[in-house]
Design an enzyme around this catalytic site. Structure first.
Site, mmCIF file in Angstrom:
data_model
loop_
_atom_site.group_PDB
_atom_site.id
_atom_site.type_symbol
_atom_site.label_atom_id
_atom_site.label_comp_id
_atom_site.label_asym_id
_atom_site.label_seq_id
_atom_site.Cartn_x
_atom_site.Cartn_y
_atom_site.Cartn_z
ATOM 1 N N GLY A 12 -2.530 -48.480 -6.722
ATOM 2 C CA GLY A 12 -2.797 -47.040 -6.902
ATOM 3 C C GLY A 12 -1.620 -46.181 -6.484
ATOM 4 N N GLY A 15 -1.155 -42.586 -7.809
ATOM 5 C CA GLY A 15 -2.183 -41.600 -7.480
ATOM 6 C C GLY A 15 -1.712 -40.561 -6.469
ATOM 7 N N TYR A 147 -19.332 -43.350 -6.608
ATOM 8 C CA TYR A 147 -18.142 -43.472 -5.760
ATOM 9 C C TYR A 147 -18.554 -43.744 -4.307
ATOM 10 C CZ TYR A 147 -13.847 -41.869 -3.369
ATOM 11 O OH TYR A 147 -12.727 -41.765 -2.574
ATOM 12 N N LYS A 151 -17.943 -47.018 -1.913
ATOM 13 C CA LYS A 151 -17.191 -46.900 -0.655
ATOM 14 C C LYS A 151 -17.996 -47.479 0.517
ATOM 15 C CE LYS A 151 -13.192 -45.623 -1.906
ATOM 16 N NZ LYS A 151 -12.050 -46.530 -1.675
ATOM 17 N N ILE A 177 -8.049 -34.457 0.407
ATOM 18 C CA ILE A 177 -6.627 -34.430 0.772
ATOM 19 C C ILE A 177 -5.901 -33.397 -0.085
ATOM 20 C CG2 ILE A 177 -4.517 -35.799 1.001
ATOM 21 C CD1 ILE A 177 -6.767 -36.763 2.856
HETATM 22 N N1 SER Z 1 -11.422 -36.573 -2.589
HETATM 23 C C1 SER Z 1 -12.466 -37.485 -2.914
HETATM 24 C C2 SER Z 1 -13.319 -36.964 -3.988
HETATM 25 O O1 SER Z 1 -13.477 -35.769 -4.039
HETATM 26 C C3 SER Z 1 -13.312 -37.743 -1.694
HETATM 27 O O2 SER Z 1 -12.851 -38.882 -1.073
HETATM 28 O O3 SER Z 1 -13.852 -37.710 -4.743
#
Ligand code: SER
Length: 326
Positions: A12, A15, A147, A151, A177
């Protein structure tokens, strides 16, 4: 005894986080010792020209294994993942990449007796039933996105490989982030990046979540520093392994917009919440990261005000040189 990290593979690497992490790892460990990989997207010139780059597909173990044997890899930063918003559009792809990709990495870790594997997790592990403020390390994990499901499973899978096979794996739950180098791809927290770009570019932004939406966030330099810090921590001192809460700041969109207005007084925000609102509402407002602070000395450096100043400075410079979106 602590095993050395000499040859690092980053999945990745094209990314949002992977691209900056790869460059920092190259600075620290030597450019030729950090093998960058991606699936489809072309890497930036900086990434491609600064060290080895290859296309792989984490769902096909042989494509990763080829890299592992070619470069004698002993450490993997497994950054490849399908994020929350794209995951809701294509849940099967999300499961395939996030789960099969991860177990492939762990299996190769065992087969080649790797020194270390880093698998990031996310605030998406949470869902209904949690305390929303200062969400503790130990609380129910009932995510409502694919997602988030992947996780949680990946955290448990990583811990299983630590306990059952003694593999050295570490992971941390990233908040949203924020960065100016590479745009995020398909997450719910992407609005907190897009707002800066649009503020600098057009002076206005239409946000896909409500103004009172408050989520945990972090500036990229802290994310990179924290990730490498955890990777370099003494394994024997870690009580947890794959699920450290990792925090820096929390703010609502209103607060974020007000901070941007200090630099761009005419900045305007409109709100048109879409399907991502429900995802954002299922995540914490803020998180308690005291385990990370105690076990590996985590301490963030950036807050909303210093981050905003830095983001706007860099994005303005890029706009002036005609490379805002690169
Ligand atoms: N930034 C990610 C998302 O919004 C969260 O881990 O999917």
């Amino acid at each position: 005894m602590k095993k050395e990290m000499k040859k690092i593979l980053v999945t990745g690497s094209v990314g949002q986080i992977g691209s900056e992490l790869t460059m920092e790892l190259r600075r620290r460990y030597g450019a030729d010792n950090v093998i960058a990989t991606g699936r489809k997207t072309e890497p930036s010139e900086e990434l491609r020209n600064s060290g080895p780059f290859h296309f792989i597909d984490c769902t096909r173990i042989e494509t990763i294994e080829e890299m592992v044997t070619k470069y004698n890899i002993d450490t993997i930063y497994h950054m490849a993942a399908i994020l929350s918003a794209v995951g809701e559009k294509n849940p099967q792809l999300c499961w395939d990449v996030n789960m099969n990709g991860t177990i492939n990495i762990l299996e190769l870790g065992l087969k080649y007796k790797m020194a270390r594997i880093i698998v990031p997790s996310s605030i998406a592990v949470w869902g209904p039933g949690i305390p929303l403020e200062n969400t503790p390390q130990e609380t129910v994990l009932r995510p409502t996105t694919m997602y988030g499901v992947t996780k949680v499973c990946a955290e448990l899978l990583c811990d299983y490989y630590v306990q059952k096979f003694g593999l050295d794996i570490r992971g941390l739950r990233y908040p949203g982030i924020i960065s100016y180098e590479t745009l995020p791809g398909g997450g719910t927290t992407d609005y907190a990046v897009a707002i800066y770009y649009e503020a600098v570019d057009k002076g206005k932004y239409t946000c896909f979540v409500r103004e009172d939406t408050r989520l945990p966030m972090m500036y990229m330099p802290d994310c990179i520093e924290g990730t490498i810090q955890l990777a370099e921590a003494d394994f024997s001192k870690l009580k947890r392994h794959s699920d450290f809460n990792h925090a820096a700041m929390s703010f609502s969109v209103t607060e974020l917009a007000a901070e941007i207005k200090k630099h761009i007084p005419d900045f305007e925000v409109a709100y048109e919440p879409d399907y991502r609102q429900e995802i954002a509402d299922s995540w914490p407002n803020s998180i308690d990261d005291s385990a990370a602070r105690e076990e590996w000395g985590w301490k963030p450096k950036w807050d909303l005000s210093s981050m905003t100043e830095d983001m706007i400075k860099h994005l303005r410079a890029r706009k002036e040189s005609g490379t805002l979106y690169r």
